[in-house]
Design a protein around this motif. Structure first.
Motif, PDB file in Angstrom:
ATOM      1  N   PHE A  74      -2.557   6.479  -3.026  1.00  0.00           N
ATOM      2  CA  PHE A  74      -3.901   5.713  -2.830  1.00  0.00           C
ATOM      3  C   PHE A  74      -4.935   6.503  -3.921  1.00  0.00           C
ATOM      4  N   VAL A  75      -5.644   5.766  -4.303  1.00  0.00           N
ATOM      5  CA  VAL A  75      -6.872   6.370  -5.374  1.00  0.00           C
ATOM      6  C   VAL A  75      -8.163   6.903  -4.764  1.00  0.00           C
ATOM      7  N   LYS A  76      -8.283   6.351  -3.344  1.00  0.00           N
ATOM      8  CA  LYS A  76      -9.451   6.848  -2.626  1.00  0.00           C
ATOM      9  C   LYS A  76      -9.116   6.855  -1.237  1.00  0.00           C
ATOM     10  N   SER A  77      -9.309   8.141  -0.521  1.00  0.00           N
ATOM     11  CA  SER A  77      -9.178   8.382   0.834  1.00  0.00           C
ATOM     12  C   SER A  77     -10.090   7.538   1.549  1.00  0.00           C
ATOM     13  N   PRO A  78      -9.482   7.181   2.846  1.00  0.00           N
ATOM     14  CA  PRO A  78     -10.195   6.331   3.572  1.00  0.00           C
ATOM     15  C   PRO A  78     -10.802   7.311   4.551  1.00  0.00           C
ATOM     16  N   SER A  79     -10.850   8.428   4.636  1.00  0.00           N
ATOM     17  CA  SER A  79     -11.558   9.375   5.449  1.00  0.00           C
ATOM     18  C   SER A  79     -11.790  10.696   4.788  1.00  0.00           C
ATOM     19  N   VAL A  80     -12.796  11.283   5.253  1.00  0.00           N
ATOM     20  CA  VAL A  80     -13.136  12.710   4.627  1.00  0.00           C
ATOM     21  C   VAL A  80     -11.969  13.674   5.032  1.00  0.00           C
ATOM     22  N   PHE A  81     -11.474  13.368   6.301  1.00  0.00           N
ATOM     23  CA  PHE A  81     -10.443  14.222   6.860  1.00  0.00           C
ATOM     24  C   PHE A  81      -9.136  14.013   6.142  1.00  0.00           C
ATOM     25  N   ILE A  82      -8.939  13.281   5.384  1.00  0.00           N
ATOM     26  CA  ILE A  82      -7.661  12.747   4.704  1.00  0.00           C
ATOM     27  C   ILE A  82      -7.887  13.330   3.156  1.00  0.00           C
ATOM     28  N   LYS A  83      -6.950  14.003   2.440  1.00  0.00           N
ATOM     29  CA  LYS A  83      -7.033  14.526   1.346  1.00  0.00           C
ATOM     30  C   LYS A  83      -6.378  13.662   0.236  1.00  0.00           C
ATOM     31  N   LYS A  84      -5.075  13.050   0.827  1.00  0.00           N
ATOM     32  CA  LYS A  84      -4.154  12.215  -0.037  1.00  0.00           C
ATOM     33  C   LYS A  84      -3.407  11.475   0.930  1.00  0.00           C
ATOM     34  N   ILE A  85      -2.815  10.122   0.407  1.00  0.00           N
ATOM     35  CA  ILE A  85      -1.796   9.428   1.108  1.00  0.00           C
ATOM     36  C   ILE A  85      -0.773   9.034   0.114  1.00  0.00           C
ATOM     37  N   GLU A  86       0.565   9.372   0.340  1.00  0.00           N
ATOM     38  CA  GLU A  86       1.515   8.654  -0.546  1.00  0.00           C
ATOM     39  C   GLU A  86       2.422   7.758   0.167  1.00  0.00           C
ATOM     40  N   PHE A  87       2.846   6.727  -0.288  1.00  0.00           N
ATOM     41  CA  PHE A  87       3.511   5.774   0.573  1.00  0.00           C
ATOM     42  C   PHE A  87       4.853   5.103  -0.252  1.00  0.00           C
ATOM     43  N   VAL A  88       5.449   4.652   0.364  1.00  0.00           N
ATOM     44  CA  VAL A  88       6.845   3.673  -0.133  1.00  0.00           C
ATOM     45  C   VAL A  88       6.817   2.358   1.004  1.00  0.00           C
ATOM     46  N   GLN A  89       6.547   1.308   0.363  1.00  0.00           N
ATOM     47  CA  GLN A  89       6.683   0.209   1.426  1.00  0.00           C
ATOM     48  C   GLN A  89       7.846  -0.974   0.745  1.00  0.00           C
ATOM     49  N   ASP A  90       8.457  -1.487   1.653  1.00  0.00           N
ATOM     50  CA  ASP A  90       9.604  -2.282   1.104  1.00  0.00           C
ATOM     51  C   ASP A  90       9.279  -3.682   1.601  1.00  0.00           C
ATOM     52  N   PHE A  91       9.722  -4.779   1.100  1.00  0.00           N
ATOM     53  CA  PHE A  91       9.341  -6.217   1.408  1.00  0.00           C
ATOM     54  C   PHE A  91      10.623  -6.938   1.503  1.00  0.00           C
ATOM     55  N   SER A  92      10.331  -7.898   2.346  1.00  0.00           N
ATOM     56  CA  SER A  92      11.504  -9.221   2.255  1.00  0.00           C
ATOM     57  C   SER A  92      10.872 -10.504   2.458  1.00  0.00           C
ATOM     58  N   ASP A  93      11.818 -11.546   2.015  1.00  0.00           N
ATOM     59  CA  ASP A  93      11.339 -12.802   1.889  1.00  0.00           C
ATOM     60  C   ASP A  93      11.876 -13.650   3.249  1.00  0.00           C
ATOM     61  N   VAL A  94      10.755 -13.895   4.108  1.00  0.00           N
ATOM     62  CA  VAL A  94      11.192 -14.794   5.178  1.00  0.00           C
ATOM     63  C   VAL A  94      10.375 -16.073   5.263  1.00  0.00           C
ATOM     64  N   GLY A  95      11.187 -17.171   5.346  1.00  0.00           N
ATOM     65  CA  GLY A  95      10.761 -18.490   5.179  1.00  0.00           C
ATOM     66  C   GLY A  95       9.887 -18.910   4.184  1.00  0.00           C
ATOM     67  N   GLY A  96      10.013 -18.322   2.716  1.00  0.00           N
ATOM     68  CA  GLY A  96       9.360 -18.719   1.813  1.00  0.00           C
ATOM     69  C   GLY A  96       8.259 -17.561   1.393  1.00  0.00           C
ATOM     70  N   PHE A  97       8.053 -16.865   2.396  1.00  0.00           N
ATOM     71  CA  PHE A  97       7.042 -15.937   2.169  1.00  0.00           C
ATOM     72  C   PHE A  97       7.477 -14.437   2.082  1.00  0.00           C
ATOM     73  N   THR A  98       6.696 -13.366   1.305  1.00  0.00           N
ATOM     74  CA  THR A  98       7.156 -12.033   1.304  1.00  0.00           C
ATOM     75  C   THR A  98       6.177 -11.316   2.315  1.00  0.00           C
ATOM     76  N   LEU A  99       6.996 -10.470   3.052  1.00  0.00           N
ATOM     77  CA  LEU A  99       6.427  -9.690   4.168  1.00  0.00           C
ATOM     78  C   LEU A  99       6.930  -8.464   4.228  1.00  0.00           C
ATOM     79  N   PRO A 100       6.339  -7.445   4.606  1.00  0.00           N
ATOM     80  CA  PRO A 100       6.525  -6.043   4.662  1.00  0.00           C
ATOM     81  C   PRO A 100       7.416  -5.916   6.126  1.00  0.00           C
TER      82      PRO A 100
END
Length: 288
Positions: A238-264
């Protein structure tokens, strides 16, 4: 949560379908899924198709399906499909354009869903752990509620990590901030980087760079299915921290198709905090 297409009345018209198929196929006991969907409309499957999918989906598929089973299994949970050919592979530009159109359609058509959510959080520096199971309920356009099911572990982790994560997610939905952080060409610049495989799916990989530096946007990569244009994975920092108490956040998020929609379906994230050191969070969403 499932949006019905022109095939929404399929189960109620099995007898009409049976007569049509019998006349069309005569002595055959199988019919091409492509033929079936050309006549009645529906969507791609891979190996197995459910009656619910037959009712809900809306683009062509390939393979063969037993007419006898199709006519007899009105209450079946699955009908076998022999997939003999694959869907056409899209060029990177077309796949990306298809993805943008899917994002736009989903923002309009996704009305509601429920799912089981399990969140695990660890604070390695203090050896604290917590696991929270909840039922999430979303209703468009701005309602996201969580119903607790069970919690195990340290109360500190629950109140200071997991609950704050849930409150942040619910707040973004209530404030209709989804489009401001959506992974689309209004919020990001996309650059094609090559192809890869994720969970057996061939994907085009694009680097993404936000057009603005604000909370909720990230710099990293997205992977899009080469045949459907569906988002398969997003990862980065993330390019901007949501809080002064957090320096940085890295993530990996996977998605799947459910009923024609893409959901995490799964997210792994590591936050570098100023007080507790690293906070590692795993989020699983199941049973949409």
């Amino acid at each position: 949560m499932f949006k019905n297409s022109t095939i929404r009345n399929l189960i109620g018209t099995f007898m009409v379908l049976g007569a049509s198929l019998a006349a069309h196929a005569q002595l055959r006991n199988t019919i091409s899924v492509q033929e079936l969907y050309n006549e009645y409309n529906a969507k791609p499957v891979n190996g197995t198709i459910s009656v619910q999918q037959l009712r809900a989906e809306s683009t062509p598929v390939v393979g063969t399906i037993s007419v006898r089973e199709l006519l007899a299994e009105q209450n079946a949970t699955a009908l076998p499909v022999n997939v003999s050919t694959s869907l056409p592979r899209m060029a990177p530009e077309l796949a990306l354009d298809t993805y943008f159109r899917r994002v736009q359609r989903q923002s309009i058509q996704l009305g509601a869903y429920t799912a089981k959510t399990v969140i695990e959080a660890d604070l390695p520096s203090t050896a604290q752990h917590g696991e929270f199971e909840l039922t999430r309920s979303y209703s468009a356009p701005n309602s996201l509620k969580f119903q607790p099911v069970r919690f195990e572990g340290d109360g500190f982790v629950k109140s200071n990590v997991i609950v704050r994560l849930l409150q942040s997610e619910a707040s973004r939905v209530e404030k209709n901030e989804g489009y401001a952080t959506a992974i689309n060409d209004e919020n990001y610049k996309f650059s094609f980087r090559g192809d890869d495989q994720i969970g057996g799916r061939v994907v085009h990989v694009y680097s993404v760079k936000p057009r603005d530096k604000r909370v909720g946007l990230f710099k990293g990569h997205v992977a899009i299915d080469v045949t459907t244009g569906s988002l398969v994975r997003a990862e980065g920092e993330f390019v901007k921290s949501p809080s002064v108490f957090i320096k940085k956040i890295e993530f990996v998020q996977d998605f799947s198709d459910v009923g024609g929609f893409t959901l995490p379906v799964h997210m792994h994230s590591v936050a570098d905090t100023r007080v507790y050191g690293k906070a590692i969070v795993e989020v699983d969403n199941q049973g949409y």
